[in-house]
Scaffold this motif. Sequence first.
Motif, PDB file in Angstrom:
ATOM      1  N   PRO A  42     -13.876   2.960  -2.711  1.00 20.06           N
ATOM      2  CA  PRO A  42     -13.032   3.701  -3.659  1.00 20.06           C
ATOM      3  C   PRO A  42     -12.201   4.772  -2.967  1.00 20.06           C
ATOM      4  O   PRO A  42     -12.536   5.232  -1.883  1.00 20.06           O
ATOM      5  CB  PRO A  42     -14.054   4.340  -4.603  1.00 20.06           C
ATOM      6  N   VAL A  43     -11.089   5.147  -3.627  1.00 23.18           N
ATOM      7  CA  VAL A  43     -10.247   6.246  -3.168  1.00 23.18           C
ATOM      8  C   VAL A  43     -10.157   7.273  -4.285  1.00 23.18           C
ATOM      9  O   VAL A  43     -10.441   6.983  -5.447  1.00 23.18           O
ATOM     10  CB  VAL A  43      -8.826   5.774  -2.755  1.00 23.18           C
ATOM     11  N   ASP A  44      -9.743   8.473  -3.933  1.00 24.18           N
ATOM     12  CA  ASP A  44      -9.588   9.556  -4.895  1.00 24.18           C
ATOM     13  C   ASP A  44      -8.462   9.214  -5.871  1.00 24.18           C
ATOM     14  O   ASP A  44      -7.308   9.054  -5.467  1.00 24.18           O
ATOM     15  CB  ASP A  44      -9.274  10.857  -4.151  1.00 24.18           C
ATOM     16  N   ALA A  45      -8.788   9.105  -7.140  1.00 24.62           N
ATOM     17  CA  ALA A  45      -7.799   8.747  -8.164  1.00 24.62           C
ATOM     18  C   ALA A  45      -6.836   9.884  -8.463  1.00 24.62           C
ATOM     19  O   ALA A  45      -5.849   9.695  -9.148  1.00 24.62           O
ATOM     20  CB  ALA A  45      -8.501   8.311  -9.445  1.00 24.62           C
ATOM     21  N   ARG A  46      -7.104  11.076  -7.917  1.00 24.81           N
ATOM     22  CA  ARG A  46      -6.219  12.216  -8.146  1.00 24.81           C
ATOM     23  C   ARG A  46      -5.229  12.395  -7.000  1.00 24.81           C
ATOM     24  O   ARG A  46      -4.463  13.353  -6.989  1.00 24.81           O
ATOM     25  CB  ARG A  46      -7.048  13.477  -8.355  1.00 24.81           C
ATOM     26  N   SER A  47      -5.217  11.463  -6.066  1.00 25.56           N
ATOM     27  CA  SER A  47      -4.301  11.499  -4.928  1.00 25.56           C
ATOM     28  C   SER A  47      -3.283  10.374  -5.049  1.00 25.56           C
ATOM     29  O   SER A  47      -3.631   9.195  -4.980  1.00 25.56           O
ATOM     30  CB  SER A  47      -5.088  11.334  -3.622  1.00 25.56           C
ATOM     31  N   MET A  48      -2.026  10.742  -5.221  1.00 24.31           N
ATOM     32  CA  MET A  48      -0.958   9.745  -5.377  1.00 24.31           C
ATOM     33  C   MET A  48      -0.897   8.821  -4.155  1.00 24.31           C
ATOM     34  O   MET A  48      -0.795   7.604  -4.311  1.00 24.31           O
ATOM     35  CB  MET A  48       0.380  10.461  -5.583  1.00 24.31           C
ATOM     36  N   LEU A  49      -0.983   9.364  -2.960  1.00 20.53           N
ATOM     37  CA  LEU A  49      -0.916   8.533  -1.758  1.00 20.53           C
ATOM     38  C   LEU A  49      -2.081   7.563  -1.676  1.00 20.53           C
ATOM     39  O   LEU A  49      -1.901   6.392  -1.308  1.00 20.53           O
ATOM     40  CB  LEU A  49      -0.855   9.398  -0.502  1.00 20.53           C
ATOM     41  N   SER A  50      -3.262   8.023  -2.042  1.00 25.98           N
ATOM     42  CA  SER A  50      -4.432   7.147  -2.012  1.00 25.98           C
ATOM     43  C   SER A  50      -4.296   6.011  -3.015  1.00 25.98           C
ATOM     44  O   SER A  50      -4.602   4.853  -2.703  1.00 25.98           O
ATOM     45  CB  SER A  50      -5.705   7.947  -2.303  1.00 25.98           C
ATOM     46  N   VAL A  51      -3.837   6.327  -4.211  1.00 19.26           N
ATOM     47  CA  VAL A  51      -3.667   5.308  -5.250  1.00 19.26           C
ATOM     48  C   VAL A  51      -2.598   4.298  -4.835  1.00 19.26           C
ATOM     49  O   VAL A  51      -2.790   3.086  -4.948  1.00 19.26           O
ATOM     50  CB  VAL A  51      -3.345   5.958  -6.614  1.00 19.26           C
ATOM     51  N   LEU A  52      -1.474   4.779  -4.325  1.00 18.86           N
ATOM     52  CA  LEU A  52      -0.408   3.879  -3.887  1.00 18.86           C
ATOM     53  C   LEU A  52      -0.852   3.007  -2.710  1.00 18.86           C
ATOM     54  O   LEU A  52      -0.416   1.860  -2.592  1.00 18.86           O
ATOM     55  CB  LEU A  52       0.844   4.668  -3.511  1.00 18.86           C
ATOM     56  N   SER A  53      -1.734   3.543  -1.850  1.00 19.53           N
ATOM     57  CA  SER A  53      -2.175   2.784  -0.682  1.00 19.53           C
ATOM     58  C   SER A  53      -2.977   1.540  -1.065  1.00 19.53           C
ATOM     59  O   SER A  53      -3.091   0.609  -0.269  1.00 19.53           O
ATOM     60  CB  SER A  53      -3.014   3.671   0.248  1.00 19.53           C
ATOM     61  N   LEU A  54      -3.513   1.512  -2.273  1.00 18.11           N
ATOM     62  CA  LEU A  54      -4.256   0.333  -2.731  1.00 18.11           C
ATOM     63  C   LEU A  54      -3.350  -0.863  -3.000  1.00 18.11           C
ATOM     64  O   LEU A  54      -3.806  -1.997  -2.984  1.00 18.11           O
ATOM     65  CB  LEU A  54      -5.049   0.670  -3.997  1.00 18.11           C
ATOM     66  N   ALA A  55      -2.065  -0.610  -3.255  1.00 20.71           N
ATOM     67  CA  ALA A  55      -1.089  -1.676  -3.540  1.00 20.71           C
ATOM     68  C   ALA A  55      -1.602  -2.625  -4.619  1.00 20.71           C
ATOM     69  O   ALA A  55      -1.602  -3.839  -4.464  1.00 20.71           O
ATOM     70  CB  ALA A  55      -0.728  -2.427  -2.259  1.00 20.71           C
ATOM     71  N   ILE A  56      -2.033  -2.058  -5.735  1.00 22.16           N
ATOM     72  CA  ILE A  56      -2.559  -2.834  -6.857  1.00 22.16           C
ATOM     73  C   ILE A  56      -1.399  -3.485  -7.613  1.00 22.16           C
ATOM     74  O   ILE A  56      -0.450  -2.820  -8.004  1.00 22.16           O
ATOM     75  CB  ILE A  56      -3.351  -1.928  -7.828  1.00 22.16           C
ATOM     76  N   GLY A  57      -1.481  -4.782  -7.825  1.00 23.43           N
ATOM     77  CA  GLY A  57      -0.432  -5.518  -8.515  1.00 23.43           C
ATOM     78  C   GLY A  57      -0.766  -5.794  -9.975  1.00 23.43           C
ATOM     79  O   GLY A  57      -1.887  -5.566 -10.437  1.00 23.43           O
ATOM     80  N   HIS A  58       0.229  -6.298 -10.677  1.00 22.04           N
ATOM     81  CA  HIS A  58       0.084  -6.671 -12.089  1.00 22.04           C
ATOM     82  C   HIS A  58      -1.060  -7.671 -12.257  1.00 22.04           C
ATOM     83  O   HIS A  58      -1.185  -8.641 -11.516  1.00 22.04           O
ATOM     84  CB  HIS A  58       1.389  -7.283 -12.591  1.00 22.04           C
ATOM     85  N   GLY A  59      -1.915  -7.409 -13.238  1.00 23.56           N
ATOM     86  CA  GLY A  59      -2.996  -8.316 -13.568  1.00 23.56           C
ATOM     87  C   GLY A  59      -4.233  -8.196 -12.704  1.00 23.56           C
ATOM     88  O   GLY A  59      -5.228  -8.862 -12.975  1.00 23.56           O
ATOM     89  N   GLU A  60      -4.178  -7.357 -11.667  1.00 20.31           N
ATOM     90  CA  GLU A  60      -5.359  -7.178 -10.823  1.00 20.31           C
ATOM     91  C   GLU A  60      -6.388  -6.315 -11.533  1.00 20.31           C
ATOM     92  O   GLU A  60      -6.050  -5.447 -12.322  1.00 20.31           O
ATOM     93  CB  GLU A  60      -4.992  -6.534  -9.490  1.00 20.31           C
ATOM     94  N   GLU A  61      -7.639  -6.550 -11.215  1.00 17.80           N
ATOM     95  CA  GLU A  61      -8.718  -5.760 -11.787  1.00 17.80           C
ATOM     96  C   GLU A  61      -9.047  -4.602 -10.857  1.00 17.80           C
ATOM     97  O   GLU A  61      -9.041  -4.755  -9.630  1.00 17.80           O
ATOM     98  CB  GLU A  61      -9.961  -6.629 -11.981  1.00 17.80           C
TER      99      GLU A  61
END
Length: 87
Positions: A42-61
């Motif tokens: 997991p990454v810190d959900a309060r960090s924009m860079l961390s969230v963007l680094s996951l590269a989560i796409g449409h429909g992903e869980e």
Amino acid sequence: MPEIKVKVASLVGLHARPASQFVKAAAKHAGPVSIARPGADPVDARSMLSVLSLAIGHGEEVVISADGDGADATLAELAELMSTVDS
């Protein structure tokens, strides 16, 4: 730590505007909040860079976790946001 699995509804995935909305909502929670792909670190959900680094796409869980007072309410709010975010 309570957690919830949810699919990303945004057509652009968790990128730019949807990620910003998610991070702002997660930052309102006093305790730790994290986001991850199932089975990944997991990454810190309060960090924009961390969230963007996951590269989560449409429909992903994703798995969202929160701890502390109000964790269940925070998870419900974030799950609702993820499942209804526009592109």
